[in-house]
Design an enzyme around this catalytic site. Structure first.
Site, PDB file in Angstrom:
ATOM      1  N   SER A   1      -3.146   0.724   4.286  1.00 36.17           N
ATOM      2  CA  SER A   1      -1.906  -0.036   4.472  1.00 36.17           C
ATOM      3  C   SER A   1      -0.761   0.601   3.683  1.00 36.17           C
ATOM      4  CB  SER A   1      -2.089  -1.512   4.118  1.00 36.17           C
ATOM      5  OG  SER A   1      -2.269  -1.688   2.744  1.00 36.17           O
TER       6      SER A   1
ATOM      7  N   ARG B   1     -11.920   8.564  -5.025  1.00 36.17           N
ATOM      8  CA  ARG B   1     -12.684   9.585  -5.755  1.00 36.17           C
ATOM      9  C   ARG B   1     -11.923   9.943  -7.020  1.00 36.17           C
ATOM     10  NH1 ARG B   1     -17.569   9.727  -4.730  1.00 36.17           N
ATOM     11  NH2 ARG B   1     -17.813  11.846  -5.515  1.00 36.17           N
TER      12      ARG B   1
ATOM     13  N   HIS C   1      -1.306   1.963  -8.211  1.00 35.90           N
ATOM     14  CA  HIS C   1      -2.374   1.181  -8.847  1.00 35.90           C
ATOM     15  C   HIS C   1      -2.011  -0.299  -8.787  1.00 35.90           C
ATOM     16  CE1 HIS C   1      -5.710   0.286 -11.475  1.00 35.90           C
ATOM     17  NE2 HIS C   1      -4.902  -0.452 -12.210  1.00 35.90           N
TER      18      HIS C   1
HETATM   19  C1  GRF Z   1      -4.314  -0.648  -2.927  1.00 36.65           C
HETATM   20  O1  GRF Z   1      -4.396  -1.886  -3.558  1.00 36.65           O
HETATM   21  C2  GRF Z   1      -3.955   0.421  -3.924  1.00 36.65           C
HETATM   22  O2  GRF Z   1      -3.140  -0.037  -4.942  1.00 36.65           O
HETATM   23  C3  GRF Z   1      -5.296   0.788  -4.488  1.00 36.65           C
HETATM   24  O3  GRF Z   1      -6.175   0.734  -3.388  1.00 36.65           O
HETATM   25  C4  GRF Z   1      -5.669  -0.175  -2.415  1.00 36.65           C
HETATM   26  C5  GRF Z   1      -5.566   0.582  -1.132  1.00 36.65           C
HETATM   27  O4  GRF Z   1      -5.169  -0.225  -0.069  1.00 36.65           O
HETATM   28  N1  GRF Z   1      -5.236   2.067  -5.161  1.00 36.65           N
HETATM   29  P1  GRF Z   1      -4.728   0.455   1.310  1.00 36.65           P
HETATM   30  O5  GRF Z   1      -5.873   1.359   1.741  1.00 36.65           O
HETATM   31  O6  GRF Z   1      -3.468   1.199   1.066  1.00 36.65           O
HETATM   32  O7  GRF Z   1      -4.551  -0.697   2.268  1.00 36.65           O
END
Ligand code: GRF
Length: 216
Positions: free
Chosen positions: A15, A93, A111
């Site tokens: 997303s 990873r 994050h």
């Molecule tokens: C998000 O919450 C991002 O902050 C974290 O992993 C999640 C990924 O969500 N690092 P998406 O795949 O972008 O929907």
């Protein structure tokens, strides 16, 4: 000014990748996503990239016998595309120091917490457990230590009484989709740089864009 050539690394739903793709779809966008790389063959984000007409590559870490050989394959792909910026978007990873060093200040991450609080996983559960009143998301340059590095943008959201981790996570994700494209746009327009391990802004129209607060 030539568009900044970006690769996005994903492992899942993508997303955040979608938010970056949408930003880059504008004709005058300062950045261009030239490749999306997933280490998970079934990641839905690959579908999102295809729908946006962006080439995809699967580099499955399970096909490599070490982190180094996996990263060699990543580097080969990134170098061959002349990539100047890597966005980690739910890429699950850990990267070696040598990879992080090679891409210093050309590698950013999002994050789901207000760093330096709640590094690592399960950030929403931990924020609720800690009883904090505000939580949020951070876009930062990547450094060898996990979830450390100069902070580019943060957004905060309230933690409401009786929030579940899912509800809080949705509120945070909404902000992630705003700040990741904003951060990439600032970088592509050369409005941010790192000095003494802090981000310095230059020519940003509205500096408040690097500090997003909930309304009301
Ligand atoms: C998000 O919450 C991002 O902050 C974290 O992993 C999640 C990924 O969500 N690092 P998406 O795949 O972008 O929907």
């Amino acid at each position: 000014m030539a568009k900044l050539k970006v690769a996005v690394l994903i492992s899942g739903s993508g997303s955040n990748l979608q938010a970056l793709l949408d930003m880059c779809a504008a004709e005058n966008a300062p950045a261009e996503i030239v490749r999306v790389i997933s280490n998970v063959p079934t990641a839905y984000g690959l579908e999102r990239a295809k729908q946006a007409g962006v080439p995809t590559t699967v580099i499955n870490h399970k096909d490599y016998d070490s982190r180094e050989s996996f990263e060699d394959a990543l580097n080969q792909m990134l170098d061959s595309e002349n990539i100047k910026m890597i966005c980690l978007a739910g890429f699950m990873r850990l990267l070696t120091d040598s990879f992080v060093q090679k891409w210093k200040d050309m590698l950013i991450n999002i994050h789901p917490a207000l760093l330096p609080s709640f590094k690592g996983l399960h950030t929403h559960e931990r924020a609720i457990e800690a009883g904090v009143k505000f939580h949020g998301a951070t876009v930062h340059y990547v450094r060898p230590n996990m979830d450390e590095g100069p902070i580019i943008i943060q957004a905060c959201v309230p933690v409401l009484p009786n929030d579940t981790a899912d509800e809080l996570g949705k509120r945070v994700l909404e902000q992630e989709h705003k700040i990741y494209p904003l951060a990439l746009r600032m970088i592509a327009k050369r409005q941010v740089r790192v000095s003494a391990e802090k981000v310095v802004y230059n020519g940003v129209d509205n500096l408040m864009e690097s500090m997003i607060n909930p309304e009301g």
